[in-house]
Write a protein that holds these residues in place. Structure first.
Motif, short mmCIF file in Angstrom:
data_model
loop_
_atom_site.label_atom_id
_atom_site.label_comp_id
_atom_site.label_asym_id
_atom_site.label_seq_id
_atom_site.Cartn_x
_atom_site.Cartn_y
_atom_site.Cartn_z
N GLU A 1 6.58 5.22 10.72
CA GLU A 1 5.29 5.69 10.16
C GLU A 1 4.53 6.90 10.70
O GLU A 1 3.84 7.32 9.99
N ASN A 2 5.79 7.76 10.17
CA ASN A 2 4.96 9.31 10.24
C ASN A 2 4.50 9.14 8.43
O ASN A 2 4.67 10.51 8.15
N GLY A 3 4.77 8.93 7.92
CA GLY A 3 5.21 8.16 6.07
C GLY A 3 6.12 9.01 5.43
O GLY A 3 5.71 9.01 4.30
N GLY A 4 6.67 9.19 6.31
CA GLY A 4 8.61 8.93 5.40
C GLY A 4 8.88 7.82 5.08
O GLY A 4 8.30 6.59 5.51
N VAL A 5 9.45 8.57 3.32
CA VAL A 5 10.25 6.62 3.37
C VAL A 5 11.53 6.71 2.81
O VAL A 5 12.23 8.24 2.57
N GLY A 6 11.34 6.00 2.29
CA GLY A 6 13.30 5.32 1.31
C GLY A 6 13.33 4.82 1.28
O GLY A 6 12.74 3.61 1.16
N VAL A 7 15.06 4.21 0.67
CA VAL A 7 15.95 3.16 -0.12
C VAL A 7 17.21 3.21 0.95
O VAL A 7 18.02 3.75 1.12
N ILE A 8 17.40 1.60 0.98
CA ILE A 8 19.07 1.61 1.21
C ILE A 8 19.07 0.05 0.76
O ILE A 8 18.52 -0.78 0.36
N LEU A 9 20.65 0.62 0.63
CA LEU A 9 21.55 -0.42 -0.35
C LEU A 9 22.37 -1.22 0.32
O LEU A 9 22.92 -0.68 1.06
N ARG A 10 22.15 -2.56 0.21
CA ARG A 10 22.53 -3.10 1.21
C ARG A 10 24.62 -3.50 0.34
O ARG A 10 24.04 -3.91 -1.49
N ASN A 11 25.53 -3.66 0.84
CA ASN A 11 26.41 -4.72 -0.18
C ASN A 11 27.19 -5.14 0.47
O ASN A 11 26.53 -5.68 1.92
N VAL B 1 0.66 -1.38 -0.21
CA VAL B 1 0.28 0.32 0.02
C VAL B 1 1.08 1.06 -0.06
O VAL B 1 0.97 2.42 -0.14
N ARG B 2 2.30 0.86 0.83
CA ARG B 2 3.20 2.60 0.66
C ARG B 2 4.67 2.62 -0.26
O ARG B 2 4.66 3.40 -0.43
N LEU B 3 4.08 1.63 -1.06
CA LEU B 3 5.71 1.72 -1.76
C LEU B 3 5.28 2.41 -2.66
O LEU B 3 4.12 2.62 -3.09
#
Length: 96
Positions: free
Chosen positions: A73-83, A6-8
């Motif tokens: 929870e506050n609506g913030g989104v992002g991505v993290i890259l694992r290496n 739902v959030r992506l």
């Protein structure tokens, strides 16, 4: 993970692709979706409106490539890259 469907956001997909240096065509091929489907999803402001199967395919494909999604929870989104070195690179798309 069901709530992640739902959030992506389109911004998250674009940021994830940028981190792993994939084109929309690369993601489409690897996720077995059409390039138009990827571009439509990325063009959306806010949560992606697509079938659950398509969103799941995008998330799974990018997870397999080393990308994790951030949903606060506050609506913030992002991505993290694992290496392989245990370090993480962060990208928080501008939702402005």
């Amino acid at each position: 993970m069901p709530q992640d469907f739902v959030r992506l956001t389109g911004a998250q997909i674009r940021a994830a692709r940028a981190l792993i240096r994939w084109s929309a065509e690369d993601l489409a091929k690897r996720s077995k979706l059409g390039t138009a489907t990827i571009k439509r999803a990325e063009a959306q402001d806010g949560p992606v409106k697509a079938t659950t199967a398509n969103v799941q395919s995008i998330i799974n494909t990018l997870n397999f490539a080393g990308v994790d999604f951030i949903f606060e929870e506050n609506g913030g989104v992002g991505v993290i890259l694992r290496n392989n070195n245990g370090f993480m690179l962060h990208s928080t798309p501008n939702m402005g």
